[in-house]
Design an enzyme around this catalytic site. Structure first.
Site, PDB file in Angstrom:
ATOM      1  N   ASP A 394       2.948  38.883  -7.881  1.00  0.00           N
ATOM      2  CA  ASP A 394       3.844  39.276  -6.775  1.00  0.00           C
ATOM      3  C   ASP A 394       5.181  39.521  -7.064  1.00  0.00           C
ATOM      4  O   ASP A 394       5.596  40.411  -6.180  1.00  0.00           O
ATOM      5  CB  ASP A 394       3.684  37.956  -5.541  1.00  0.00           C
ATOM      6  CG  ASP A 394       2.451  37.583  -5.212  1.00  0.00           C
ATOM      7  OD1 ASP A 394       1.248  38.472  -5.371  1.00  0.00           O
ATOM      8  OD2 ASP A 394       2.163  36.495  -4.923  1.00  0.00           O
TER       9      ASP A 394
HETATM   10  N1  LIG Z   1       8.896  29.813  -6.775  1.00  0.00           N
HETATM   11  C1  LIG Z   1       8.807  29.315  -5.589  1.00  0.00           C
HETATM   12  O1  LIG Z   1       9.566  28.363  -5.012  1.00  0.00           O
HETATM   13  C2  LIG Z   1       7.532  29.503  -4.982  1.00  0.00           C
HETATM   14  C3  LIG Z   1       7.197  28.419  -4.148  1.00  0.00           C
HETATM   15  C4  LIG Z   1       5.972  28.729  -3.288  1.00  0.00           C
HETATM   16  C5  LIG Z   1       5.329  30.104  -3.224  1.00  0.00           C
HETATM   17  N2  LIG Z   1       5.756  30.995  -4.268  1.00  0.00           N
HETATM   18  C6  LIG Z   1       5.158  32.329  -4.565  1.00  0.00           C
HETATM   19  O2  LIG Z   1       4.506  32.376  -5.626  1.00  0.00           O
HETATM   20  C7  LIG Z   1       4.534  33.680  -6.191  1.00  0.00           C
HETATM   21  C8  LIG Z   1       5.043  33.903  -7.377  1.00  0.00           C
HETATM   22  O3  LIG Z   1       4.893  35.034  -8.149  1.00  0.00           O
HETATM   23  P1  LIG Z   1       4.346  35.128  -9.533  1.00  0.00           P
HETATM   24  O4  LIG Z   1       4.684  36.718  -9.709  1.00  0.00           O
HETATM   25  O5  LIG Z   1       5.287  34.339 -10.300  1.00  0.00           O
HETATM   26  O6  LIG Z   1       2.945  34.636  -9.599  1.00  0.00           O
HETATM   27  P2  LIG Z   1       1.539  34.994  -8.925  1.00  0.00           P
HETATM   28  O7  LIG Z   1       2.037  36.252  -7.892  1.00  0.00           O
HETATM   29  O8  LIG Z   1       0.991  33.875  -8.124  1.00  0.00           O
HETATM   30  O9  LIG Z   1       0.613  35.606  -9.976  1.00  0.00           O
HETATM   31  C9  LIG Z   1       0.442  34.831 -11.096  1.00  0.00           C
HETATM   32  C10 LIG Z   1      -0.356  35.394 -12.028  1.00  0.00           C
HETATM   33  O10 LIG Z   1      -0.479  34.763 -13.054  1.00  0.00           O
HETATM   34  C11 LIG Z   1      -1.911  35.152 -13.801  1.00  0.00           C
HETATM   35  N3  LIG Z   1      -2.186  33.908 -14.377  1.00  0.00           N
HETATM   36  C12 LIG Z   1      -2.842  32.610 -14.199  1.00  0.00           C
HETATM   37  N4  LIG Z   1      -2.983  31.914 -15.248  1.00  0.00           N
HETATM   38  C13 LIG Z   1      -2.783  32.668 -16.426  1.00  0.00           C
HETATM   39  C14 LIG Z   1      -2.921  32.495 -17.655  1.00  0.00           C
HETATM   40  N5  LIG Z   1      -3.363  31.403 -18.156  1.00  0.00           N
HETATM   41  N6  LIG Z   1      -2.414  33.334 -18.664  1.00  0.00           N
HETATM   42  C15 LIG Z   1      -1.933  34.783 -18.006  1.00  0.00           C
HETATM   43  N7  LIG Z   1      -1.956  34.732 -16.650  1.00  0.00           N
HETATM   44  C16 LIG Z   1      -2.263  33.912 -15.812  1.00  0.00           C
HETATM   45  C17 LIG Z   1      -2.753  35.272 -12.672  1.00  0.00           C
HETATM   46  O11 LIG Z   1      -3.607  36.211 -12.667  1.00  0.00           O
HETATM   47  P3  LIG Z   1      -4.881  36.121 -13.738  1.00  0.00           P
HETATM   48  O12 LIG Z   1      -5.791  35.232 -12.872  1.00  0.00           O
HETATM   49  O13 LIG Z   1      -5.513  37.747 -13.574  1.00  0.00           O
HETATM   50  O14 LIG Z   1      -4.652  35.830 -15.116  1.00  0.00           O
HETATM   51  C18 LIG Z   1      -1.720  35.478 -11.361  1.00  0.00           C
HETATM   52  O15 LIG Z   1      -2.024  36.856 -11.015  1.00  0.00           O
HETATM   53  C19 LIG Z   1       5.110  34.699  -4.975  1.00  0.00           C
HETATM   54  O16 LIG Z   1       4.404  35.193  -4.060  1.00  0.00           O
HETATM   55  C20 LIG Z   1       6.048  33.373  -4.368  1.00  0.00           C
HETATM   56  O17 LIG Z   1       6.269  33.743  -2.802  1.00  0.00           O
HETATM   57  C21 LIG Z   1       6.799  30.543  -5.024  1.00  0.00           C
END
Ligand SMILES: NC(=O)c1ccc[n+]([C@@H]2O[C@H](COP(=O)([O-])OP(=O)(O)OC[C@H]3O[C@@H](n4cnc5c(N)ncnc54)[C@H](OP(=O)(O)O)[C@@H]3O)[C@@H](O)[C@H]2O)c1
Ligand SMILES: NC(=O)c1ccc[n+]([C@@H]2O[C@H](COP(=O)([O-])OP(=O)(O)OC[C@H]3O[C@@H](n4cnc5c(N)ncnc54)[C@H](OP(=O)(O)O)[C@@H]3O)[C@@H](O)[C@H]2O)c1
Lengths: 467, 105, 105, 467
Positions: A394
């Site tokens: 994301d």
């Molecule tokens: N940081 C905060 O405070 C917080 C709190 C609440 C919500 N959020 C939300 O969380 C999201 C964070 O974004 P992000 O880009 O860090 O993460 P993300 O959008 O959740 O994407 C994480 C990606 O990691 C991949 N993944 C999972 N396990 C894996 C593994 N073992 N090896 C390789 N890849 C793996 C997944 O794809 P695959 O399944 O294809 O591997 C997934 O698409 C945002 O939407 C944010 O708003 C953040």
């Protein structure tokens, strides 16, 4: 003896001020650690004052107290030391739930004494009931938040259509029961009190149920402010200023912190509570069908990185899941030795809790100056040869910039397409937290390396070594 | 209405204190950098364990043979203490991570 | 020492209020951008005119023929009111300047 | 009637909170104006409550009160509206002094009543004396600050060697007299009270005397916090929470604001109070003797500007003195019409009060986006053809960067030498506020245009028109 009471009150005062000033220092990186310690000392002073204060009657029962305190501190300490860095939010959630549970227990005992004939001050019954229901909601809410965060409970197991309406009805029933109990005054009973307690426990559970698992950090912060308020209510029962002030203070701080966290994700608290995200995913997913994806292997990536001048890693949630931070640091070391300029781009909400990536990378001993924040990173991309996105999704989704219909539209992202090349390491094309497809994967500049983050990074590092 | 006025009259100072505590809570947290949100949440969580004071007072005020109160109070102290001690310890661990970075700076 | 303890005992709530007022004062002003220092100084100056309340109470509590108190109180009200009214008005004028810039933004 | 008292207390409470929240909003540009109005409303509520509160006795004398309030508000309002934008700090200083004077008057009346036999609570005498001396220092201190700022009193007329020692002695005498009066209790007398009052008035004057005229904004802020403390002390006499809380709050806010202002100038409060700057000037000045200066005329400057792509103006204290802001805006308009990119670089402590330049340029209708702050400006200079420094000196002095022996070493400056050319418009080579020479004037990249800022800018504009 008067003098002694005054001294006790002064200890309470100093404790309270230390807590306030400590939390204040927690808000700035340089003083955060000291602030936490100061707040801890403040809490210690509060406990000390409660232990030595003169009371009208009672047998003191220091044995029970010291015993309970020892058991509690030991469990708390060991749990806090043993827990894995990545499981911290779960831990905090459990701790918070216990605070709420304490308020519930206090309230129940006070109610029992009340129905047994011990008088209560005018507002006593109101605040006791407030402590009971707020504490109850905080307790089960926190427990469910923990289970969700830990993956023990999946969102789909506890959500159903019309849930928000059911929740509203539950909330009203709980409040009505509490009001009824209040109206009854001394004619109330423990049985009724138990019903109110149960209702609050059920509501706490159902309140958190529809909220997406990844939003739990926000919810924990909100529940934390509930625990603060229940502590303040309990403080009103005992007329204890330290509890009242400390509780109200945490209540206010937790509330604004919750709002801040929501802002950092570009969402409203309301949107989070109603379960947000996920709705539009299925339909939007169709749009990317038929587009092609360019794949790359570990060896090719190793070569590409080796001959670059500058590389930026973008870590995301997948890095945390795969525990790939140490492997990444090794790859970094190998590249740096060979003259490649390696940096890390940290999106503020990458991962699942604020500061998640900073903590992970710090754990792997990545030096601080290598970490670029959102603005620095976006300024650096145009001069970067390869951006490697490791388990992030994301936070690098260009739809947030280009597509007004996207649910994450408006969220500031890492604009990785400004770099010469991008490579995404993840296991599949499946979406991330927000449940939406990512056009980046299909962009001509981008290549995908499919696989577990840790395995892939380790392989790439091995290949670099062989070059 | 009369009740409410009486409440305000009897608790005027308390109301000042509460109002200031709320404003301070808001003021201190706003403008905190995102990376510190998690430690702050955790620190605030530890502080909310201040409810432990109530549990201590409850047990101290009980008669030595009032096993209901003592038992529940004991449980309250255990849970509250887990919140307090665990909260501060876990916060400290998180912040330790941040400090490491500082040194490298 | 006894005196001090008695003072603390009698004014416990007041001391909480004062402590919070001081912390709030510090907290609210720190981190204010330099350009706003002058309006802030001027606004704080207007608020310090709150001493006018004392002058009003003084005059109200005086006997109608106590010309010494009335005269001095009158002078106090005049001076205090200049501080309050002038302070807020001058601050507003300064901030008007800043607003102009906003519009052009 | 009880209910009425409670309502009065609630009005006080709401007034106080509005004041606190209003000042809070004053701290951010977007909400500042609203904040000031809210604080004003809060003050109005406080006054209202004081007018309607039930008192144990007294004849109310509303005639006197309304009369005084009308006279005071009219004077305050007219003065605030009539004063020139550049004379604001003087005005604020006078206003502040009047607040202190009110506290003195209150304290003297209360003392008279006390010696006439009216009893006082235990701490009554202490707080009355505190209000007396703090208010007194604030009063005369503010008046002298006003006179200095207005140029009516020159620093050299009120400074002499060993002044700081004399001041310390005076302070001790004043405090000793106050303590003695306190010890006397009811045996004290108005004559003695008058002596204490006079001592505080003399000390206020002598406290401000050695402080450099240009440091007056800082001093006013400090004296403002004194006025707040005197108001709080007076509030303790009447047991009035609004006065106490408001006064303490302003006391704390004024103190930290003073410190902030000092930080912005990279000096300590201590250094400011002891009279700072000026000592090392004479010796350092020798270093620049024999160096040559390149001069430029208005016509040449007009041509240079006309054919530039980008010009940045650096306004300073001299611009304010010469009232050249309107002329500068006209020159800006002429250049902009001809496709020159014109910006303004605003140093945070340019001029003689914080925000001085912003206010002046806003008065001349310079649009906000044209103003660059310190960091933006320093980033923009390398791509700028000509930087024109109008009546500024210290804020562009490279010695702050290069010369560890310079008294302003460490102060962040506008690094104008990063631009292709610089031109300084001022009347001579004489130093600015800090009293130190400026190597910039002798730099090969720099040219000097000697003359009054307004006259020179107007001439340059006229030349541009003729091109
Ligand atoms: N940081 C905060 O405070 C917080 C709190 C609440 C919500 N959020 C939300 O969380 C999201 C964070 O974004 P992000 O880009 O860090 O993460 P993300 O959008 O959740 O994407 C994480 C990606 O990691 C991949 N993944 C999972 N396990 C894996 C593994 N073992 N090896 C390789 N890849 C793996 C997944 O794809 P695959 O399944 O294809 O591997 C997934 O698409 C945002 O939407 C944010 O708003 C953040
Ligand atoms: N802004 C604040 O809040 C604040 C508060 C207190 C102190 N200060 C201090 O004030 C200084 C501000 O720096 P600055 O660069 O703005 O001013 P500066 O260093 O005081 O220099 C101002 C220059 O303007 C020239 N000047 C005076 N009248 C003029 C006229 N009519 N036409 C043209 N030039 C004229 C003077 O030179 P000639 O005599 O040769 O013309 C003088 O060198 C800093 O040292 C700062 O620390 C600032």
């Amino acid at each position: 003896m008067m003098a002694f009471d005054t001294i006790v009150n002064l200890i309470y005062l100093i404790g309270t001020l230390l807590i306030v000033l400590g939390l204040r220092k927690l808000g700035s990186p340089d003083t955060a650690r000291r602030g936490n310690i100061e707040a801890g000392i403040g809490m210690g002073l509060g406990i000390l004052a409660a232990l030595i204060a003169r009371l009208p009657d009672g047998d003191n029962n220091y044995g029970w107290i010291v015993g309970g305190a020892l058991v509690g501190s030991t469990i708390g300490w060991v749990a806090a030391r043993k827990v894995k860095m990545t499981a911290m939010p779960q831990m905090v959630s459990i701790f918070n739930g216990f605070g709420g549970a304490t308020a519930v227990l206090l309230a129940m005992v006070e109610l029992k004494h009340y129905y047994d004939g011990k008088p209560m001050a005018g507002t006593g019954l109101v605040v006791t009931l407030a402590a009971l229901i707020i504490g109850g909601v905080s307790f089960t809410g926190s427990m469910l938040a923990y289970l969700k965060l830990d993956g023990k409970v999946k969102d789909k197991n506890v959500t159903f259509k019309g849930q928000n309406t059911v929740n509203l009805v539950l909330l009203l029933i709980m409040l009505a029961a509490a009001v009824y109990l209040y109206m009854q005054g001394t004619r109330g009973s423990m049985a009724l009190a138990l019903v109110v307690m149960l209702l609050s426990l059920v509501y706490g559970f159902s309140f958190v149920a529809p909220i997406g698992g990844a939003d739990m950090p926000v919810v924990i912060s909100l529940l934390n402010s509930f625990t603060g308020l229940s502590a303040a209510s309990a403080g009103l029962i005992y007329g204890n200023l330290a509890m009242i002030v400390g509780g109200i203070f945490v209540g206010a701080a937790g509330t604004i912190l919750t709002v801040q966290m929501c802002n950092a994700m570009n969402r409203s608290l309301f949107n989070v509570i109603l379960g947000g995200f996920g709705g539009g995913a299925a339909s939007a997913a169709g749009a990317t069908e038929g587009q092609t994806v360019r794949q790359i292997g570990p060896t090719d990536l190793a070569i590409q990185l080796y001959y670059s001048n500058s590389v930026i890693f973008v870590p995301g949630y997948g890095l945390a899941v795969a525990q790939a931070q140490k492997a990444l640091k090794e790859l970094d070391d190998l590249l740096s030795e060979n003259g490649v300029d390696v940096k890390y781009a940290i999106h503020p909400v990458a991962g699942r809790m604020p500061g998640h990536m900073n903590v992970l990378l710090a754990e792997a001993d990545v030096p601080y100056p290598k970490l670029l924040d959102l603005d620095e990173a976006n300024a650096a991309f145009p001069n970067t040869d390869v951006v490697v996105i490791v388990g992030a999704n994301d936070v690098v989704n260009p739809a947030a910039k280009d597509d007004p219909s996207s649910p994450i539209y408006g969220m500031p992202i890492l604009d990785v397409l400004a770099a010469k090349n991008t490579v995404v390491i993840k296991r599949s094309l499946s979406p991330g937290y927000a449940g939406i497809p990512n056009p980046l994967f299909y962009h001509p500049k981008n290549a995908m390396l499919f696989g577990d983050a840790k395995a892939m990074i380790t392989e790439v590092a091995a290949e670099v070594k062989n070059l | 209405m009369e009740d409410l006025l009486a409440f305000f009259r009897d608790n005027l100072y308390m109301i000042y204190i509460l109002a200031f505590a709320v404003i301070l809570g808001f003021e201190i947290i706003s403008k905190v950098p995102t990376v510190l949100h998690t430690p702050l949440m955790s620190g605030a969580n530890a502080v909310s364990g201040i409810v432990i004071i109530g549990a201590i007072l409850l047990v101290r005020e009980a008669k030595a043979d009032d096993y209901f109160t003592l038992g529940i109070g004991f449980l309250g102290i255990v849970l509250g203490m887990i919140n307090v001690m665990g909260g501060f310890a876990v916060t400290d661990r998180m912040l330790e991570m941040f400090k490491k970075k500082k040194k490298a700076d």
